[in-house]
Scaffold this motif. Sequence first.
Motif, PDB file in Angstrom:
ATOM      1  N   GLU A  22      37.843  15.558  -3.903  1.00 16.43           N
ATOM      2  CA  GLU A  22      39.037  15.996  -4.593  1.00 16.43           C
ATOM      3  C   GLU A  22      38.809  17.334  -5.293  1.00 16.43           C
ATOM      4  O   GLU A  22      39.703  18.142  -5.410  1.00 16.43           O
ATOM      5  CB  GLU A  22      39.434  14.936  -5.618  1.00 16.43           C
ATOM      6  CG  GLU A  22      40.909  14.664  -5.594  1.00 16.43           C
ATOM      7  CD  GLU A  22      41.248  13.470  -6.450  1.00 16.43           C
ATOM      8  OE1 GLU A  22      42.136  12.730  -6.037  1.00 16.43           O
ATOM      9  OE2 GLU A  22      40.635  13.271  -7.510  1.00 16.43           O
ATOM     10  N   ARG A  23      37.599  17.540  -5.734  1.00 16.72           N
ATOM     11  CA  ARG A  23      37.274  18.780  -6.423  1.00 16.72           C
ATOM     12  C   ARG A  23      36.703  19.828  -5.477  1.00 16.72           C
ATOM     13  O   ARG A  23      36.499  20.964  -5.858  1.00 16.72           O
ATOM     14  CB  ARG A  23      36.282  18.505  -7.550  1.00 16.72           C
ATOM     15  CG  ARG A  23      36.834  17.624  -8.642  1.00 16.72           C
ATOM     16  CD  ARG A  23      36.057  17.775  -9.918  1.00 16.72           C
ATOM     17  NE  ARG A  23      36.240  19.101 -10.503  1.00 16.72           N
ATOM     18  CZ  ARG A  23      37.276  19.415 -11.277  1.00 16.72           C
ATOM     19  NH1 ARG A  23      38.187  18.533 -11.544  1.00 16.72           N
ATOM     20  NH2 ARG A  23      37.372  20.624 -11.775  1.00 16.72           N
ATOM     21  N   PHE A  25      36.149  22.587  -2.695  1.00 14.61           N
ATOM     22  CA  PHE A  25      36.958  23.763  -2.352  1.00 14.61           C
ATOM     23  C   PHE A  25      37.222  23.751  -0.849  1.00 14.61           C
ATOM     24  O   PHE A  25      36.339  24.074  -0.057  1.00 14.61           O
ATOM     25  CB  PHE A  25      36.212  25.016  -2.783  1.00 14.61           C
ATOM     26  CG  PHE A  25      36.950  26.284  -2.500  1.00 14.61           C
ATOM     27  CD1 PHE A  25      38.148  26.557  -3.142  1.00 14.61           C
ATOM     28  CD2 PHE A  25      36.456  27.209  -1.601  1.00 14.61           C
ATOM     29  CE1 PHE A  25      38.837  27.731  -2.887  1.00 14.61           C
ATOM     30  CE2 PHE A  25      37.135  28.389  -1.342  1.00 14.61           C
ATOM     31  CZ  PHE A  25      38.324  28.646  -1.986  1.00 14.61           C
ATOM     32  N   PRO A  27      40.111  25.286   1.079  1.00 15.04           N
ATOM     33  CA  PRO A  27      41.400  25.988   1.167  1.00 15.04           C
ATOM     34  C   PRO A  27      41.986  25.915   2.573  1.00 15.04           C
ATOM     35  O   PRO A  27      41.262  25.724   3.545  1.00 15.04           O
ATOM     36  CB  PRO A  27      41.024  27.417   0.805  1.00 15.04           C
ATOM     37  CG  PRO A  27      39.597  27.560   1.204  1.00 15.04           C
ATOM     38  CD  PRO A  27      38.973  26.205   1.020  1.00 15.04           C
ATOM     39  N   ARG A  28      43.293  26.050   2.641  1.00 14.96           N
ATOM     40  CA  ARG A  28      43.976  26.138   3.924  1.00 14.96           C
ATOM     41  C   ARG A  28      44.210  27.603   4.252  1.00 14.96           C
ATOM     42  O   ARG A  28      44.611  28.384   3.393  1.00 14.96           O
ATOM     43  CB  ARG A  28      45.349  25.446   3.834  1.00 14.96           C
ATOM     44  CG  ARG A  28      45.246  23.931   3.800  1.00 14.96           C
ATOM     45  CD  ARG A  28      46.629  23.320   3.969  1.00 14.96           C
ATOM     46  NE  ARG A  28      47.546  23.776   2.935  1.00 14.96           N
ATOM     47  CZ  ARG A  28      48.812  24.154   3.168  1.00 14.96           C
ATOM     48  NH1 ARG A  28      49.297  24.169   4.389  1.00 14.96           N
ATOM     49  NH2 ARG A  28      49.590  24.513   2.168  1.00 14.96           N
ATOM     50  N   THR A  29      43.958  27.973   5.494  1.00 13.50           N
ATOM     51  CA  THR A  29      44.181  29.363   5.895  1.00 13.50           C
ATOM     52  C   THR A  29      45.587  29.497   6.466  1.00 13.50           C
ATOM     53  O   THR A  29      45.937  28.828   7.430  1.00 13.50           O
ATOM     54  CB  THR A  29      43.144  29.789   6.946  1.00 13.50           C
ATOM     55  OG1 THR A  29      41.848  29.612   6.376  1.00 13.50           O
ATOM     56  CG2 THR A  29      43.324  31.247   7.328  1.00 13.50           C
ATOM     57  N   LEU A  30      46.376  30.357   5.841  1.00  9.80           N
ATOM     58  CA  LEU A  30      47.754  30.544   6.290  1.00  9.80           C
ATOM     59  C   LEU A  30      47.939  31.844   7.061  1.00  9.80           C
ATOM     60  O   LEU A  30      48.800  31.958   7.911  1.00  9.80           O
ATOM     61  CB  LEU A  30      48.711  30.545   5.094  1.00  9.80           C
ATOM     62  CG  LEU A  30      48.756  29.271   4.255  1.00  9.80           C
ATOM     63  CD1 LEU A  30      49.832  29.392   3.206  1.00  9.80           C
ATOM     64  CD2 LEU A  30      49.028  28.062   5.130  1.00  9.80           C
ATOM     65  N   MET A  31      47.139  32.836   6.689  1.00  3.09           N
ATOM     66  CA  MET A  31      47.284  34.137   7.352  1.00  3.09           C
ATOM     67  C   MET A  31      46.001  34.932   7.140  1.00  3.09           C
ATOM     68  O   MET A  31      45.114  34.507   6.411  1.00  3.09           O
ATOM     69  CB  MET A  31      48.480  34.895   6.784  1.00  3.09           C
ATOM     70  CG  MET A  31      48.402  35.130   5.280  1.00  3.09           C
ATOM     71  SD  MET A  31      49.808  36.047   4.638  1.00  3.09           S
ATOM     72  CE  MET A  31      50.679  34.777   3.756  1.00  3.09           C
TER      73      MET A  31
END
Lengths: 95, 220
Positions: A22-23, A25, A27-31
């Motif tokens: 949950e903690r 890191f 991240p989701r890559t969007l662009m």
Amino acid sequence: MKPGLHFGILTASLIGLQACEERAFQPRTLMKPLPAIEDAPFVKAGEVKSIADRDLVLALTLDGHARAYPINMLTGPRREIINDTLGGTPIAATW
Amino acid sequence: MYAAQNPKHEKRLVFQVSGKLWQRSLVMRDLQTGSLWSHLLGEAMAGPLKGTTLKPIPSIITSWGEWREKHPNTTVLNLDPSARKFDTKAWKDRKRFVLGIEIGEKTKAWPFDFLGDNPVRIEKFAGQELLIIFLKESATAFAFENKTTIKSGQLDEGLFVSDDGTRWDLWTSKAVAGSQKGKNLTRVYALPSYRKAWLDFHSGSLIAGEEQEKQSPDSK
């Protein structure tokens, strides 16, 4: 080892793992990364266009220098961080 | 608003939008080391600078009219607007916004609707005496460390008047009249943000005025 105990240990370790994740890191890559904004134009209060008194600004004073960033100019992915220098201090203007 | 350098990287860091989101919030990337930074925490989460932080610089969100009046010599960013919606009306839905403060491991949020009803707050949090003041009209929230003997006070024509009659200029943090004239309040770093974003990052945050200020349930 009793099966019940084994299950208990497994569950405990899974819960532990979940709490960790949950903690974590992830991240989701969007662009692709966007160009950094450096050398953005600044003007004196009387010279700024496209701003009304009721518009919101992110603002600060640093070593006697006052600077405002209209939120309407900081909106959208391309504008979210302004690399700036105020009173000799390098700053990243973002909110 | 952050200082774009830290003890691990004393030369300027230039940040770009990384194109990544974490917990629905912006991830910044610095061009010098390629480290990835949480925008809300000001901390490098990955890369060579992982674990290091940026020093937050006290800043404020207010109306242009209010800022310009208080700082006639201000300079202002002059780009084409990329939005139109952010004026004082945007704060109208006050419930959606909070002023967030982080001291050590502890976090607390003051919802703007709560501050609207309680424009002067003097309270102890995480071992510090805080003075939080809210100008309703421009939705400007100030946070100070109360190292003085102020126990209460009220707003009067944009100045804060403490219980001993001292008049404080919120914009310069200075006492301009009264028995404490010349003294300074110390600004505390406080972040106005969306309530949802604040709670996404600080799920254990206290919320002023809610649930007897018990910890918010970690509802995801």
